[in-house]
Design a protein around this motif. Structure first.
Motif, mmCIF file in Angstrom:
data_model
loop_
_atom_site.group_PDB
_atom_site.id
_atom_site.type_symbol
_atom_site.label_atom_id
_atom_site.label_comp_id
_atom_site.label_asym_id
_atom_site.label_seq_id
_atom_site.Cartn_x
_atom_site.Cartn_y
_atom_site.Cartn_z
ATOM 1 N N ARG A 1 114.170 -18.271 86.502
ATOM 2 C CA ARG A 1 113.838 -18.235 87.931
ATOM 3 C C ARG A 1 112.557 -17.444 88.171
ATOM 4 O O ARG A 1 111.669 -17.869 88.895
ATOM 5 C CB ARG A 1 114.996 -17.643 88.722
ATOM 6 C CG ARG A 1 116.201 -18.558 88.760
ATOM 7 C CD ARG A 1 117.459 -17.817 89.163
ATOM 8 N NE ARG A 1 117.717 -16.713 88.233
ATOM 9 C CZ ARG A 1 118.772 -15.930 88.271
ATOM 10 N NH1 ARG A 1 119.673 -16.099 89.202
ATOM 11 N NH2 ARG A 1 118.935 -14.972 87.388
ATOM 12 N N GLN B 1 105.376 -9.492 88.204
ATOM 13 C CA GLN B 1 106.484 -8.867 88.926
ATOM 14 C C GLN B 1 107.614 -9.867 89.155
ATOM 15 O O GLN B 1 108.787 -9.493 89.139
ATOM 16 C CB GLN B 1 105.998 -8.282 90.254
ATOM 17 C CG GLN B 1 105.092 -7.064 90.091
ATOM 18 C CD GLN B 1 105.816 -5.877 89.497
ATOM 19 O OE1 GLN B 1 106.966 -5.607 89.809
ATOM 20 N NE2 GLN B 1 105.148 -5.149 88.601
ATOM 21 N N ALA B 2 107.266 -11.118 89.387
ATOM 22 C CA ALA B 2 108.298 -12.147 89.560
ATOM 23 C C ALA B 2 109.115 -12.287 88.278
ATOM 24 O O ALA B 2 110.342 -12.359 88.318
ATOM 25 C CB ALA B 2 107.659 -13.482 89.947
ATOM 26 N N ALA C 1 111.215 -9.134 87.720
ATOM 27 C CA ALA C 1 112.270 -8.956 88.723
ATOM 28 C C ALA C 1 113.520 -9.751 88.359
ATOM 29 O O ALA C 1 114.602 -9.490 88.899
ATOM 30 C CB ALA C 1 111.772 -9.402 90.099
ATOM 31 N N PRO D 1 116.694 -10.537 86.526
ATOM 32 C CA PRO D 1 117.593 -9.776 85.640
ATOM 33 C C PRO D 1 117.731 -10.426 84.259
ATOM 34 O O PRO D 1 117.995 -9.725 83.283
ATOM 35 C CB PRO D 1 118.934 -9.798 86.378
ATOM 36 C CG PRO D 1 118.605 -10.125 87.788
ATOM 37 C CD PRO D 1 117.343 -10.935 87.773
#
Lengths: 396, 396
Positions: free
Chosen positions: A229, A207-208, A211, A213
């Motif tokens: 990131r 999920q990181a 997430a 973009p």
């Protein structure tokens, strides 16, 4: 070095600038890799390293299976980071995995990003990067690909299959899928199925990544971005699980970074913060974000018993492989209880198995570190298995 | 209800639509809150809830301190989510924290986002949202603000201060900062200093928030964004630490979500994945991202011994407060060893202290759940302290 026939199957030094030292075995459309998801992957390639020489009886080959973020660079400097091989403590002349006695192979897993076919490879149908169109792979798929490489190298039975964490899962899968091809097995800090907590940590990491973009729905290569990131955060989360509370306490405690008083800010006041930030930012330089999604998913799906009507012992019944199962006391990602369950199943399946729980406060990471007791056990196990295998005087 | 004098200090029902039920105590520039970072915060306000009635001797007040993502809505429906209060199992008529006997107060911490002044409040100097210009706050700052509220309510000595996790840290800080104002204390599932592992998990969460481009360097309110994805990932990470491996196994195991076979995709195949995703997405509806940064930072900085030349016992020396320290066997975020260290320091400081380690597999979250043994202990401790305090027949 093995000789490989046929131009389509040519074994060659990889030309890619970023994997200068690996050999690559290519498999054409006539030799697809059948995946658990139903897709036949073809063509595909496997990048691998070897150390030592295969003896004439082809009886001294050891396959090392790497962990989630490991690769084939076991005992040579890493081509991207320049750091020593990840298991250089264990593998080399005179070391427990003695390259003067054994022929040691390690291949980048299918789905990986160090030269084997994975989501960053080119989809031959479209001519563009696979991205999320790459089929979801499993631990059995990884092992099936490795078996094709071992065939290619002309080796029938591996003297040993060795690995920790995700590598240990592959070791166990080898013993289940190809029991007659594995003389001995050393699964370390692993389990026969991924726990709910471990799935949770992996899902957090995925999920990181997603997430971010810059992930661009997995199409970041074409779009010239990289979810640095997100992948960095995923790595930070994973890294915490690789260490024990005690190891973190001993290593960092509440010590400040280059200061005595708190800054009352969101700077990395504590050493553990800057350490984690560094872990995150250095990881993204060497690892593909989509590969991270695929390999964590493969671990999540892993469940040997599920393929045997829920009976783990049935998976190992009748095996003649010699096992040495190793766990570390402070490993909370793959706790000793998991290894014990594996040992019980092996016992119930009638296997020859020894079990070592090694006392250390270094957590899951212990399998990558300088832990003399672990080295002694690995050495003694291979020495004993080698005698039975007729390798006794190989390196005397 | 307490009467508060002076219009600037008027206690009133908050007018904000999103905190319709809380009372608010405002403190003007002549009553600044001195913060550990050196800043005097003024003006500021504290939003709080009360339950029950203060007796004429003002001897039956209990302050509840909430945890990281808790708030003042202990025993009434939450104004944003509509869910029952977070400690409705423990607080109410006839319950261990009996609202027919005690006057119960819970205030939103300084730095929070449910009506007390925090990074989402307006900076009076600029007229815009504080954002990261809000001063970094500490656990002692939170407690200092609460003491000002307790003064405002005309209460000298609290019958008890009660809280779990970050709330427990505040309980301990109350006993250190205002020993004479705390008759009894019930610190639950907490410690006197945040461990390296816990700092690591918090730093991971902060990095997840700050990695989200919608965070806008903390200026998301003005810019009309909200770092939903980053905050969601932070919440997922934290949530894993609130549960035990055993609880996750019992609750979810490797069970699939509405399916029997894997989808070979990145959908939430496993129940634990959809549970975590839900935890992440629902949290961002009710919590401010910058508040999350500030409150985690406050916990990281917490270290009672550091303020007493490294000697924890010195912090509690001579205390007359009665303590009941509670831990849960499967809590790995604040393990029993931390509570035991607190108890040892209290003993060394000559405090009256009882200690209960409660057997449960529910992890850190146990302090929020229906754990009868914990309720019995809280009830018995308050009952006994109440007798000494002369509250014996208050609710008979």
């Amino acid at each position: 070095m093995q000789s490989i026939s046929g131009p389509a199957h040519a074994e060659h030094r990889a030309q890619e600038a970023d994997h200068p030292t690996s050999q690559v075995a290519t498999f054409d459309t006539d030799q697809p890799l059948p995946l658990d998801c139903g897709v036949d992957l073809a063509p595909f390639q496997i990048a691998y390293q070897t150390y030592g020489e295969l003896n004439s009886a082809k009886s001294n080959a050891i396959l090392i299976c790497h962990a989630l973020t490991g690769d084939q660079h076991v005992a040579n400097p890493h081509p991207v980071t320049g750091k020593p091989g990840w298991w250089v403590t264990l593998v080399g002349p005179g070391k427990p995995l003695d390259t003067s006695r054994y022929f040691i192979i390690c291949s980048n897993v299918i789905g990986g990003c160090m030269g084997s076919t994975g989501p960053a490879s080119t989809n031959p149908t479209t001519g563009t990067v696979w991205g999320l169109d790459f089929p979801v792979i499993t631990i059995p798929d990884m092992v099936r690909a490795q078996a094709m490489l071992i065939d290619r190298l002309g080796i029938d039975t591996l003297f040993s299959v060795v690995g920790g964490s995700m590598g240990g899962m592959q070791v166990l899968q080898w013993c289940v899928a190809y029991p007659k091809r594995v003389f001995s097995a050393l699964p370390i800090a692993c389990s026969t199925r991924h726990s709910a907590q471990n799935i949770a940590f992996h899902e957090l990491g995925r999920q990181a990544v997603m997430a971010d973009p810059d992930w661009r729905e997995g199409r970041y290569v074409e779009q010239g971005t990289h979810p640095r990131r997100g992948l960095g955060v995923a790595r930070m989360a994973a890294h915490i699980t690789y260490l024990s509370d005690a190891a973190l306490h001993r290593k960092f405690g509440r010590r400040m970074q280059d200061r005595e008083l708190p800054t009352f800010s969101f700077d990395a006041d504590f050493q553990v913060e800057s350490y984690l930030r560094h872990q995150g930012s250095s990881f993204v330089e060497r690892f593909d974000a989509n590969s991270y999604l695929y390999l964590t998913r493969a671990m999540d799906y892993f469940d040997i018993a599920a393929d045997h009507d829920g009976v783990l012992a049935a998976a190992f019944r009748g095996t003649r492989t010699r096992f040495c199962v190793v766990s570390f006391t402070s490993d909370w990602l793959f706790p000793t209880s998991e290894s014990r369950a594996t040992v019980h199943a092996l016992n119930a399946g009638g296997a020859r198995v020894s079990f070592a729980e090694i006392e250390t406060d270094r957590g899951h990471d212990a399998f990558l570190l300088d832990v003399p007791e672990f080295f002694d056990i690995a050495h003694a196990f291979l020495e004993s298995a080698g005698k039975t295998r007729g390798l006794a005087d190989a390196g005397q």
